[in-house]
Design a protein around this motif. Structure first.
Motif, PDB file in Angstrom:
ATOM      1  N   THR A  29     -13.087 -20.296 -98.006  1.00 42.52           N
ATOM      2  CA  THR A  29     -13.444 -18.925 -97.609  1.00 42.52           C
ATOM      3  C   THR A  29     -13.699 -18.766 -96.121  1.00 42.52           C
ATOM      4  O   THR A  29     -13.661 -17.650 -95.617  1.00 42.52           O
ATOM      5  CB  THR A  29     -14.691 -18.447 -98.377  1.00 42.52           C
ATOM      6  OG1 THR A  29     -15.774 -19.342 -98.110  1.00 42.52           O
ATOM      7  CG2 THR A  29     -14.410 -18.378 -99.855  1.00 42.52           C
ATOM      8  N   ALA A  30     -13.968 -19.825 -95.384  1.00 44.63           N
ATOM      9  CA  ALA A  30     -14.292 -19.715 -93.954  1.00 44.63           C
ATOM     10  C   ALA A  30     -13.157 -19.104 -93.133  1.00 44.63           C
ATOM     11  O   ALA A  30     -13.413 -18.245 -92.273  1.00 44.63           O
ATOM     12  CB  ALA A  30     -14.694 -21.074 -93.404  1.00 44.63           C
ATOM     13  N   PRO A  31     -11.898 -19.472 -93.331  1.00 42.67           N
ATOM     14  CA  PRO A  31     -10.843 -18.828 -92.534  1.00 42.67           C
ATOM     15  C   PRO A  31     -10.661 -17.350 -92.850  1.00 42.67           C
ATOM     16  O   PRO A  31     -10.077 -16.616 -92.055  1.00 42.67           O
ATOM     17  CB  PRO A  31      -9.580 -19.610 -92.919  1.00 42.67           C
ATOM     18  CG  PRO A  31     -10.054 -20.899 -93.461  1.00 42.67           C
ATOM     19  CD  PRO A  31     -11.373 -20.618 -94.079  1.00 42.67           C
ATOM     20  N   MET A  32     -11.141 -16.892 -93.974  1.00 42.63           N
ATOM     21  CA  MET A  32     -10.988 -15.486 -94.347  1.00 42.63           C
ATOM     22  C   MET A  32     -12.051 -14.588 -93.738  1.00 42.63           C
ATOM     23  O   MET A  32     -11.926 -13.367 -93.787  1.00 42.63           O
ATOM     24  CB  MET A  32     -11.034 -15.353 -95.876  1.00 42.63           C
ATOM     25  CG  MET A  32      -9.911 -16.047 -96.583  1.00 42.63           C
ATOM     26  SD  MET A  32     -10.130 -15.877 -98.355  1.00 42.63           S
ATOM     27  CE  MET A  32      -9.134 -17.226 -98.935  1.00 42.63           C
ATOM     28  N   MET A  33     -13.100 -15.169 -93.177  1.00 40.80           N
ATOM     29  CA  MET A  33     -14.194 -14.380 -92.596  1.00 40.80           C
ATOM     30  C   MET A  33     -13.714 -13.720 -91.302  1.00 40.80           C
ATOM     31  O   MET A  33     -13.043 -14.356 -90.489  1.00 40.80           O
ATOM     32  CB  MET A  33     -15.398 -15.266 -92.294  1.00 40.80           C
ATOM     33  CG  MET A  33     -15.988 -15.944 -93.515  1.00 40.80           C
ATOM     34  SD  MET A  33     -16.901 -14.832 -94.555  1.00 40.80           S
ATOM     35  CE  MET A  33     -18.298 -14.523 -93.543  1.00 40.80           C
ATOM     36  N   PRO A  34     -14.065 -12.446 -91.086  1.00 34.00           N
ATOM     37  CA  PRO A  34     -13.669 -11.803 -89.824  1.00 34.00           C
ATOM     38  C   PRO A  34     -14.483 -12.385 -88.674  1.00 34.00           C
ATOM     39  O   PRO A  34     -15.671 -12.640 -88.776  1.00 34.00           O
ATOM     40  CB  PRO A  34     -13.998 -10.325 -90.060  1.00 34.00           C
ATOM     41  CG  PRO A  34     -15.060 -10.349 -91.106  1.00 34.00           C
ATOM     42  CD  PRO A  34     -14.790 -11.552 -91.967  1.00 34.00           C
ATOM     43  N   SER A  35     -13.809 -12.596 -87.556  1.00 30.32           N
ATOM     44  CA  SER A  35     -14.519 -13.141 -86.400  1.00 30.32           C
ATOM     45  C   SER A  35     -15.008 -11.997 -85.528  1.00 30.32           C
ATOM     46  O   SER A  35     -14.344 -10.978 -85.376  1.00 30.32           O
ATOM     47  CB  SER A  35     -13.601 -14.059 -85.595  1.00 30.32           C
ATOM     48  OG  SER A  35     -12.491 -13.325 -85.127  1.00 30.32           O
ATOM     49  N   GLY A  36     -16.172 -12.167 -84.944  1.00 33.57           N
ATOM     50  CA  GLY A  36     -16.740 -11.151 -84.075  1.00 33.57           C
ATOM     51  C   GLY A  36     -16.230 -11.309 -82.663  1.00 33.57           C
ATOM     52  O   GLY A  36     -15.823 -12.387 -82.234  1.00 33.57           O
ATOM     53  N   THR A  37     -16.228 -10.233 -81.910  1.00 38.21           N
ATOM     54  CA  THR A  37     -15.810 -10.291 -80.511  1.00 38.21           C
ATOM     55  C   THR A  37     -17.005  -9.955 -79.632  1.00 38.21           C
ATOM     56  O   THR A  37     -17.843  -9.124 -79.980  1.00 38.21           O
ATOM     57  CB  THR A  37     -14.671  -9.298 -80.228  1.00 38.21           C
ATOM     58  OG1 THR A  37     -15.121  -7.984 -80.565  1.00 38.21           O
ATOM     59  CG2 THR A  37     -13.436  -9.633 -81.044  1.00 38.21           C
ATOM     60  N   VAL A  38     -17.057 -10.603 -78.511  1.00 37.68           N
ATOM     61  CA  VAL A  38     -18.124 -10.385 -77.552  1.00 37.68           C
ATOM     62  C   VAL A  38     -17.501  -9.848 -76.274  1.00 37.68           C
ATOM     63  O   VAL A  38     -16.581 -10.458 -75.718  1.00 37.68           O
ATOM     64  CB  VAL A  38     -18.886 -11.701 -77.269  1.00 37.68           C
ATOM     65  CG1 VAL A  38     -19.942 -11.478 -76.211  1.00 37.68           C
ATOM     66  CG2 VAL A  38     -19.491 -12.243 -78.536  1.00 37.68           C
TER      67      VAL A  38
END
Length: 135
Positions: A29-38
């Motif tokens: 499931t980790a690759p499916m998590m949306p990544s946040g942008t800074v």
């Protein structure tokens, strides 16, 4: 007839099974998590100053100089009361105006912290330290 001995070991095999199942679930499931942008500030945005800051030069314990480049005001050896009066006048005129503190290497850290505490107790919020770049 012999009595049975109580087994005093913990069976860890079920715990290892559960941990491996959880590890596999997280790996899937980790690759499916949306990544946040800074949004980091760029150099051109950070170096632009809206107004010239007020400068307090700390020359020693209870020895301050006040410099206002906007009005070309330079007051050497001012007391705490007159320093606060000048800062309040400038802050009422423009509340977004920052105050920077500069000090020589030989000035004790305690003197700089005393000025910062004085500004904080008098509700002057935009305070910074003036540094010179290494040569």
């Amino acid at each position: 007839m012999r009595q049975r001995r109580v087994m005093n070991q913990i069976n860890v095999v079920p715990y290892i099974d559960v941990m491996l199942v959880l590890l596999v679930i997280f790996m899937v499931t980790a690759p499916m998590m949306p990544s946040g942008t800074v949004d980091l500030p760029s150099v051109s945005k950070a170096s632009q100053v809206k107004t010239d800051p007020l400068k307090i030069s700390v020359r020693g314990m209870d020895r301050y100089d006040f410099v206002d480049d906007k009005t070309q005001t330079r007051l050497p050896s001012v007391s705490e009361e007159s320093l606060l009066e000048k800062l309040r006048d400038a802050q009422t005129e423009n509340p977004d105006r920052a105050v920077v503190i500069e000090a020589e290497k030989s000035v004790r850290y305690e003197a700089v912290m005393k000025v910062m505490d004085l500004l904080q107790r008098n509700n002057i919020s935009k305070v910074g330290l003036l540094v010179k770049p290494a040569q």
